[in-house]
Design a protein around this motif. Structure first.
Motif, PDB file in Angstrom:
ATOM      1  N   VAL A   5      44.818 -29.881-127.349  1.00 34.61           N
ATOM      2  CA  VAL A   5      44.980 -30.671-128.570  1.00 34.61           C
ATOM      3  C   VAL A   5      44.005 -31.845-128.575  1.00 34.61           C
ATOM      4  N   VAL A   6      43.904 -32.525-127.442  1.00 36.81           N
ATOM      5  CA  VAL A   6      42.975 -33.653-127.341  1.00 36.81           C
ATOM      6  C   VAL A   6      41.541 -33.181-127.547  1.00 36.81           C
ATOM      7  N   CYS A   7      41.190 -32.061-126.925  1.00 39.08           N
ATOM      8  CA  CYS A   7      39.836 -31.523-127.094  1.00 39.08           C
ATOM      9  C   CYS A   7      39.569 -31.155-128.548  1.00 39.08           C
ATOM     10  N   GLY A   8      40.572 -30.589-129.210  1.00 38.33           N
ATOM     11  CA  GLY A   8      40.409 -30.234-130.612  1.00 38.33           C
ATOM     12  C   GLY A   8      40.178 -31.454-131.485  1.00 38.33           C
ATOM     13  N   VAL A   9      40.936 -32.507-131.235  1.00 37.94           N
ATOM     14  CA  VAL A   9      40.773 -33.743-132.007  1.00 37.94           C
ATOM     15  C   VAL A   9      39.398 -34.354-131.766  1.00 37.94           C
ATOM     16  N   LEU A  10      38.968 -34.368-130.509  1.00 41.39           N
ATOM     17  CA  LEU A  10      37.662 -34.944-130.180  1.00 41.39           C
ATOM     18  C   LEU A  10      36.526 -34.142-130.812  1.00 41.39           C
ATOM     19  N   ALA A  11      36.615 -32.817-130.724  1.00 39.45           N
ATOM     20  CA  ALA A  11      35.570 -31.981-131.313  1.00 39.45           C
ATOM     21  C   ALA A  11      35.522 -32.150-132.831  1.00 39.45           C
ATOM     22  N   LEU A  12      36.689 -32.253-133.448  1.00 36.41           N
ATOM     23  CA  LEU A  12      36.736 -32.476-134.896  1.00 36.41           C
ATOM     24  C   LEU A  12      36.108 -33.821-135.253  1.00 36.41           C
ATOM     25  N   ALA A  13      36.358 -34.829-134.425  1.00 38.47           N
ATOM     26  CA  ALA A  13      35.739 -36.135-134.653  1.00 38.47           C
ATOM     27  C   ALA A  13      34.221 -36.038-134.563  1.00 38.47           C
ATOM     28  N   GLY A  14      33.729 -35.207-133.648  1.00 36.34           N
ATOM     29  CA  GLY A  14      32.290 -35.012-133.539  1.00 36.34           C
ATOM     30  C   GLY A  14      31.708 -34.370-134.786  1.00 36.34           C
ATOM     31  N   VAL A  15      32.398 -33.376-135.325  1.00 38.69           N
ATOM     32  CA  VAL A  15      31.936 -32.717-136.553  1.00 38.69           C
ATOM     33  C   VAL A  15      31.934 -33.708-137.716  1.00 38.69           C
ATOM     34  N   VAL A  16      32.968 -34.529-137.795  1.00 39.03           N
ATOM     35  CA  VAL A  16      33.028 -35.548-138.851  1.00 39.03           C
ATOM     36  C   VAL A  16      31.872 -36.533-138.697  1.00 39.03           C
ATOM     37  N   GLY A  81      31.570 -31.815-124.128  1.00 34.15           N
ATOM     38  CA  GLY A  81      32.778 -31.731-123.322  1.00 34.15           C
ATOM     39  C   GLY A  81      33.922 -31.042-124.033  1.00 34.15           C
ATOM     40  N   ALA A  82      34.401 -31.662-125.114  1.00 35.66           N
ATOM     41  CA  ALA A  82      35.548 -31.107-125.834  1.00 35.66           C
ATOM     42  C   ALA A  82      35.215 -29.765-126.475  1.00 35.66           C
ATOM     43  N   GLY A  83      34.052 -29.687-127.118  1.00 31.04           N
ATOM     44  CA  GLY A  83      33.666 -28.430-127.752  1.00 31.04           C
ATOM     45  C   GLY A  83      33.482 -27.307-126.745  1.00 31.04           C
ATOM     46  N   GLY A  84      32.816 -27.622-125.635  1.00 28.21           N
ATOM     47  CA  GLY A  84      32.623 -26.608-124.607  1.00 28.21           C
ATOM     48  C   GLY A  84      33.928 -26.136-124.000  1.00 28.21           C
ATOM     49  N   ARG A  85      34.861 -27.059-123.825  1.00 25.48           N
ATOM     50  CA  ARG A  85      36.157 -26.690-123.258  1.00 25.48           C
ATOM     51  C   ARG A  85      36.932 -25.771-124.201  1.00 25.48           C
ATOM     52  N   VAL A 114      44.025 -30.989-116.518  1.00 22.40           N
ATOM     53  CA  VAL A 114      43.358 -32.282-116.683  1.00 22.40           C
ATOM     54  C   VAL A 114      42.248 -32.437-115.651  1.00 22.40           C
ATOM     55  N   ASN A 115      42.535 -32.070-114.405  1.00 23.20           N
ATOM     56  CA  ASN A 115      41.525 -32.200-113.350  1.00 23.20           C
ATOM     57  C   ASN A 115      40.316 -31.307-113.617  1.00 23.20           C
ATOM     58  N   GLY A 116      40.581 -30.083-114.047  1.00 19.92           N
ATOM     59  CA  GLY A 116      39.482 -29.168-114.338  1.00 19.92           C
ATOM     60  C   GLY A 116      38.641 -29.639-115.510  1.00 19.92           C
ATOM     61  N   THR A 117      39.301 -30.163-116.534  1.00 19.08           N
ATOM     62  CA  THR A 117      38.581 -30.673-117.701  1.00 19.08           C
ATOM     63  C   THR A 117      37.755 -31.896-117.333  1.00 19.08           C
ATOM     64  N   PHE A 118      38.323 -32.764-116.500  1.00 20.67           N
ATOM     65  CA  PHE A 118      37.594 -33.957-116.067  1.00 20.67           C
ATOM     66  C   PHE A 118      36.363 -33.571-115.247  1.00 20.67           C
ATOM     67  N   ALA A 119      36.522 -32.589-114.366  1.00 16.25           N
ATOM     68  CA  ALA A 119      35.390 -32.134-113.553  1.00 16.25           C
ATOM     69  C   ALA A 119      34.299 -31.535-114.435  1.00 16.25           C
TER      70      ALA A 119
END
Length: 292
Positions: A5-16, A81-85, A114-119
């Motif tokens: 969900v966090v990744c989706g929100v961040l990626a959407l913010a990037g598109v905006v 980060g978010a988009g790739g994830r 969380v650890n995998g996403t952070f890495a």
């Protein structure tokens, strides 16, 4: 689920961000007019003294370094980060038989932690984002103005780096595990192009809001503290600062050809040539991934 969900929100913010700021061009800093040393030097001699040159040059460097740091951080978080994830998650869902298998990065397919996403962010997304921000600052004069410049930059990232480094490297064993290949190529290509567009858009927007470095505006440059925490970025900026210091001390003034129309034309020709030369490699990588 929270990570996605966090990744989706961040990626959407990037598109905006791309949609809102995409037409803003990168601006160069206006540094030196408020520098007392430079003012005194200019009143004495039309050729700045070394101390004034160094002071002005370092101020310019700090301005550009801050633009690179903030742009790389934002684009790395929101898109690379978010988009790739998110793309990784989609490919895991379309490859149910791959669940539990180990990827090239020693991650387990299907596990979004969380650890995998952070890495992934620290070792994968941010290095590429900072390098792309540096590249954009260097070549932005050679790109078309407005939104088209961001699109072209994204295509350059796709052609020159996506198939030689990541995420569309042909020898990446992950494409033997997850797929289908055509979907991986499509999604990762979209992320890379959007990343380039976001770098251009955010750099343009931020450059118009970052004030010249003075005693009163130093708090605006606090993002440079990230270079202390993130060692690879710190080493790159330190090397660039040393080169800037040496150049300002030895060269009386920036050569006129640096901002000449001839150099802009030559740069555009060079970018076009690099793009054309990279086409066979892109086709080969895409074909390799799609036929697995």
């Amino acid at each position: 689920m929270i990570v996605l969900v966090v990744c989706g929100v961040l990626a959407l913010a990037g598109v905006v961000g791309v949609a809102v700021w995409g037409g803003i061009d990168l601006r160069s800093p206006v540094v030196g007019a408020s520098d007392p040393t430079a003012q005194h030097a200019a009143s004495v001699s039309p050729i700045p003294v070394p101390s004034a040159r160094v002071s002005t040059g370092l101020r310019r460097f700090v301005w550009w370094a801050t633009v690179v740091t903030v742009t790389g951080t934002v684009s790395g978080l929101l898109m690379a980060g978010a988009g790739g994830r998110l793309v990784m998650r989609v490919l895991a869902l379309t490859s149910p038989s791959a669940a539990g298998r180990i990827t090239e990065a020693q991650a387990r397919v299907g596990d979004i932690t969380v650890n995998g996403t952070f890495a992934f962010l620290v070792f994968g997304a941010l290095p590429g984002a900072f390098l792309s921000a540096i590249l954009y600052v260097v070549i932005h004069r050679w790109l078309p103005r407005g939104r088209l410049g961001g699109v072209i930059f994204g295509l350059l990232l796709l052609a020159l780096f996506a198939t030689t480094l990541d995420p569309l490297r042909a020898d990446n064993i992950d494409f033997d595990i997850v797929g289908p290949g055509w979907l991986a190529v499509l999604l990762f290509s979209v992320v890379v192009i959007l990343h380039g567009m976001l770098v251009a858009a955010f750099a343009g927007w931020y450059s118009g809001r970052l004030p010249p470095p003075t005693r009163r505006t130093w708090p605006a440059y606090s993002p440079l503290l990230a270079a202390v925490v993130y060692l690879p970025l710190g080493l790159v900026l330190l090397a660039a600062a040393i080169l800037t210091l040496i150049g300002c001390a030895l060269i009386p003034a920036a050569p006129r050809w640096w901002t000449s129309d001839a150099l802009i034309r030559a740069g555009r020709i060079a970018l076009l040539a690099l793009g054309v030369v990279s086409i066979p490699g892109v086709i080969g990588s895409v074909a390799s991934i799609m036929t697995r």
